[in-house]
Write a protein that holds these residues in place. Structure first.
Motif, PDB file in Angstrom:
ATOM      1  N   ARG A 275       0.826  -1.204   0.000  1.00 18.85           N
ATOM      2  CA  ARG A 275       0.000   0.000   0.000  1.00 18.85           C
ATOM      3  C   ARG A 275       0.867   1.264   0.000  1.00 18.85           C
ATOM      4  O   ARG A 275       0.408   2.350   0.336  1.00 18.85           O
ATOM      5  N   THR A 276       2.139   1.100  -0.389  1.00 13.64           N
ATOM      6  CA  THR A 276       3.063   2.235  -0.422  1.00 13.64           C
ATOM      7  C   THR A 276       3.250   2.713  -1.858  1.00 13.64           C
ATOM      8  O   THR A 276       3.382   1.905  -2.773  1.00 13.64           O
ATOM      9  N   THR A 277       3.259   4.020  -2.041  1.00 15.72           N
ATOM     10  CA  THR A 277       3.629   4.634  -3.312  1.00 15.72           C
ATOM     11  C   THR A 277       4.941   5.378  -3.109  1.00 15.72           C
ATOM     12  O   THR A 277       5.141   6.029  -2.079  1.00 15.72           O
ATOM     13  N   VAL A 278       5.846   5.272  -4.077  1.00 17.35           N
ATOM     14  CA  VAL A 278       7.141   5.954  -4.012  1.00 17.35           C
ATOM     15  C   VAL A 278       7.283   6.865  -5.222  1.00 17.35           C
ATOM     16  O   VAL A 278       7.052   6.443  -6.361  1.00 17.35           O
ATOM     17  N   ILE A 279       7.646   8.114  -4.972  1.00 19.03           N
ATOM     18  CA  ILE A 279       7.902   9.071  -6.043  1.00 19.03           C
ATOM     19  C   ILE A 279       9.362   9.497  -5.948  1.00 19.03           C
ATOM     20  O   ILE A 279       9.812   9.974  -4.898  1.00 19.03           O
ATOM     21  N   VAL A 280      10.097   9.289  -7.032  1.00 20.47           N
ATOM     22  CA  VAL A 280      11.527   9.586  -7.067  1.00 20.47           C
ATOM     23  C   VAL A 280      11.763  10.801  -7.949  1.00 20.47           C
ATOM     24  O   VAL A 280      11.403  10.803  -9.129  1.00 20.47           O
ATOM     25  N   TYR A 281      12.348  11.851  -7.361  1.00 22.11           N
ATOM     26  CA  TYR A 281      12.791  12.999  -8.147  1.00 22.11           C
ATOM     27  C   TYR A 281      14.162  12.661  -8.729  1.00 22.11           C
ATOM     28  O   TYR A 281      15.110  12.390  -7.990  1.00 22.11           O
ATOM     29  N   VAL A 282      14.270  12.669 -10.052  1.00 25.12           N
ATOM     30  CA  VAL A 282      15.497  12.258 -10.732  1.00 25.12           C
ATOM     31  C   VAL A 282      16.323  13.486 -11.085  1.00 25.12           C
ATOM     32  O   VAL A 282      15.857  14.381 -11.794  1.00 25.12           O
ATOM     33  N   THR A 283      17.547  13.529 -10.586  1.00 30.01           N
ATOM     34  CA  THR A 283      18.428  14.673 -10.782  1.00 30.01           C
ATOM     35  C   THR A 283      18.847  14.814 -12.246  1.00 30.01           C
ATOM     36  O   THR A 283      18.868  13.848 -13.005  1.00 30.01           O
TER      37      THR A 283
END
Length: 389
Positions: A275-283
């Motif tokens: 039930r986890t969502t992960v959002i990755v900001y990519v440099t």
């Protein structure tokens, strides 16, 4: 999965917050004009300070305002060639003699929406108390706040007042945050004038205009019980701000956290479940980007489809599906990329709040968390501690 589209809510159910997210491109253009019109006086204030080889620049604020400093720190250090540190006012106030242990020429840059929080006032006063030579640059959104009114009484000070509309009426900082980040980047030359401002504003307009609606609706429709934001370098500060927005606007109903791409494996990864969502900001930095891509690959292998999203300025190394591109941001500084990128997090927070039946303008109706912090006692400073030798 059927996505639900959201229209701009009425003032009763969160219109200030929605409007303040939507107004950011216009506000950024106004900020660009403010800095351009202030250029001569601003340079006259900064130039002699930056000529000091041992100048220490301390970027300070609390909460969202502290994250502003974290985002711009490296960009300002590269631009000025000076020592730049991001230290929250909450850390300054609780241990000023540690923060100001070195009595070197210091420029204290204060970010403050209201300019009235107890820590903003106290940090300024404690710097004056602890340091022989200190100058103050305040970037604030409230012309009637303490910083805007009182700081000019100090001989070495400059106040950059943001457009009046940036003094958000909603609970959470949105346009106030981005206007102050842009202002300091412009002030120190880390964003290069009107053309780059226009590019950032156009990118944000693209994201706000609805092109991201389906993707954002899909994240909200998953009803994650936990949402993690990851970012490296300057984007770690952006990840922290993004997590705070979700916590604030959902009244803490969605557990949000943040980490760096490499730091996530060292314990914080325990938060993951189905039930986890992960959002990755990519440099945009080619070397650091390798670590962001590594964690994306690892997370996508272990979490359900749609649970991992990349937000990036460039498609390089990223699949099309599950990647949210910020247009026109391929080669810009990460601190500048953070400005349109944070719009994605603001919209996720707003729509999550509405989906939960929470009023974004007032997510804490009982008053346990306030728009301007309350309940802080600033205690009298003791004598400076000394070590006997």
């Amino acid at each position: 999965m059927t996505s639900t589209h959201y229209t701009v809510p009425t003032q009763q159910d969160g219109g200030h917050t929605a409007a303040e997210i939507a107004q950011q491109p216009r506000i950024w253009r106004d900020v660009g004009r403010i800095i351009e019109n202030s250029r001569q006086a601003l340079d006259g204030f900064l130039r002699p300070l930056l000529a000091e080889e041992n100048l220490r620049i301390v970027l300070t604020g609390a909460g969202t305002s502290a994250f502003a400093g974290q985002i711009v720190r490296a960009a300002l250090a590269r631009r000025t060639g000076r020592r730049v540190e991001a230290i929250a006012t909450t850390d300054i106030v609780s241990d000023p003699y540690d923060v100001f242990a070195e009595d070197v020429p210091t420029l204290l840059v204060s970010f403050a929406r209201s300019g009235d929080s107890p820590e903003s006032v106290a940090a300024t006063q404690m710097a004056e108390h602890c340091l022989t030579r200190v100058a103050h640059l305040a970037i604030t959104c409230n012309s009637e706040g303490w910083l805007a009114r009182e700081l000019p009484t100090l001989s070495a000070s400059y106040v950059l007042l943001m457009p009046a509309a940036s003094n958000d009426r909603g609970f959470a900082m949105t346009s106030s945050f981005t206007s102050m980040v842009l202002a300091v980047l412009l002030a120190f030359g880390a964003v290069d004038g009107p053309q780059e401002v226009e590019g950032l504003a156009a990118a944000a307009e693209h994201l706000i205009a609805g092109v991201m609606d389906d993707a954002i609706d899909a994240v909200v429709a998953r009803r994650p019980e936990r949402l993690v934001y990851l970012g490296s370098g300057a984007l770690k500060g952006l990840a922290e701000e993004s997590a705070l927005k979700l916590l604030e606007l959902t009244g803490g109903a969605v557990v949000a956290s943040s980490e760096s791409a490499l730091g996530f494996r060292h314990g914080p990864k325990a938060v993951l479940n189905d039930r986890t969502t992960v959002i990755v900001y990519v440099t945009n930095d080619p070397y650091t980007r390798c670590y962001d891509l590594d964690i994306l690959t690892e997370l996508r292998a272990g979490l359900p489809v749609g649970a991992v999203v990349a937000v990036a300025g460039s498609q390089d190394g990223l699949p099309g599906e599950g990647t949210w591109l910020v247009p026109g941001a391929t080669d810009i500084e990460d601190a500048a990329l953070a400005l349109p990128a944070v719009v994605c997090a603001q919209l996720i927070a707003l729509r999550s709040s509405l989906a939960l039946g929470i009023r974004p303008d007032n997510p804490f109706p009982s008053g346990e968390v306030n728009r301007v912090v309350q309940g802080v006692t600033v205690h009298p400073l003791p004598q400076r501690r000394t070590t006997e030798r």
